[in-house]
Design a protein around this motif. Structure first.
Motif, mmCIF file in Angstrom:
data_model
loop_
_atom_site.group_PDB
_atom_site.id
_atom_site.type_symbol
_atom_site.label_atom_id
_atom_site.label_comp_id
_atom_site.label_asym_id
_atom_site.label_seq_id
_atom_site.Cartn_x
_atom_site.Cartn_y
_atom_site.Cartn_z
ATOM 1 N N MET A 1 1.074 -0.852 0.370
ATOM 2 C CA MET A 1 -0.264 -0.294 0.026
ATOM 3 C C MET A 1 0.968 1.128 -0.023
ATOM 4 O O MET A 1 0.445 2.818 -0.260
ATOM 5 N N PRO A 2 2.226 1.127 0.020
ATOM 6 C CA PRO A 2 2.870 1.883 0.510
ATOM 7 C C PRO A 2 3.310 3.037 -1.362
ATOM 8 O O PRO A 2 3.052 4.779 -0.599
ATOM 9 N N THR A 3 3.127 2.706 -1.978
ATOM 10 C CA THR A 3 3.578 2.194 -3.302
ATOM 11 C C THR A 3 1.637 3.553 -3.982
ATOM 12 O O THR A 3 2.686 3.912 -4.203
ATOM 13 N N LEU A 4 1.072 2.654 -3.814
ATOM 14 C CA LEU A 4 -0.501 3.206 -3.657
ATOM 15 C C LEU A 4 -0.704 4.623 -3.058
ATOM 16 O O LEU A 4 -0.383 5.693 -3.658
ATOM 17 N N PHE A 5 -0.478 4.761 -1.867
ATOM 18 C CA PHE A 5 -0.054 6.126 -1.397
ATOM 19 C C PHE A 5 0.720 7.496 -1.679
ATOM 20 O O PHE A 5 0.653 8.115 -2.644
ATOM 21 N N ARG A 6 2.044 6.563 -2.312
ATOM 22 C CA ARG A 6 2.703 7.367 -2.974
ATOM 23 C C ARG A 6 3.046 8.132 -4.628
ATOM 24 O O ARG A 6 2.697 8.986 -4.760
ATOM 25 N N PHE A 7 1.937 7.263 -4.763
ATOM 26 C CA PHE A 7 1.153 7.492 -6.501
ATOM 27 C C PHE A 7 0.342 8.475 -6.766
ATOM 28 O O PHE A 7 0.399 9.259 -7.077
ATOM 29 N N LEU A 8 -0.570 8.416 -5.216
ATOM 30 C CA LEU A 8 -1.600 9.243 -5.591
ATOM 31 C C LEU A 8 -1.399 10.466 -4.602
ATOM 32 O O LEU A 8 -1.514 11.870 -6.002
ATOM 33 N N PHE A 9 -0.272 10.577 -3.450
ATOM 34 C CA PHE A 9 0.804 11.916 -3.567
ATOM 35 C C PHE A 9 1.098 12.682 -4.676
ATOM 36 O O PHE A 9 1.329 13.448 -4.798
ATOM 37 N N CYS A 11 0.853 11.873 -7.566
ATOM 38 C CA CYS A 11 -0.567 12.950 -8.837
ATOM 39 C C CYS A 11 -1.068 13.806 -8.155
ATOM 40 O O CYS A 11 -1.309 14.660 -8.831
ATOM 41 N N GLY A 12 -1.598 13.845 -6.948
ATOM 42 C CA GLY A 12 -2.525 14.730 -6.296
ATOM 43 C C GLY A 12 -1.299 16.531 -6.282
ATOM 44 O O GLY A 12 -1.779 17.239 -7.032
ATOM 45 N N THR A 13 -0.060 16.127 -6.306
ATOM 46 C CA THR A 13 0.897 17.028 -6.066
ATOM 47 C C THR A 13 0.773 18.207 -7.641
ATOM 48 O O THR A 13 1.208 19.422 -7.850
#
Length: 50
Positions: A1-9, A11-13
């Protein structure tokens, strides 16, 4: 799950930076007003009948 959070972060940035850039252009950049002249050939206004 950390990679999904990093990807979404990331993309949001990126989306936030694009939004901030567009907002700053809309607020701080003033367009220059100038006259526009368009020449229309007389053949388009008064067509020659054959």
């Amino acid at each position: 799950m950390p990679t999904l959070f990093r990807f979404l972060f990331i993309c949001g940035t990126i989306v936030g930076l694009v939004y901030l850039t567009l907002w700053s252009f809309a607020v701080f950049v003033e367009p220059r007003e100038r006259d526009v002249t368009v020449r229309i050939p007389s053949e388009r206004i008064n067509p020659v009948e054959q």
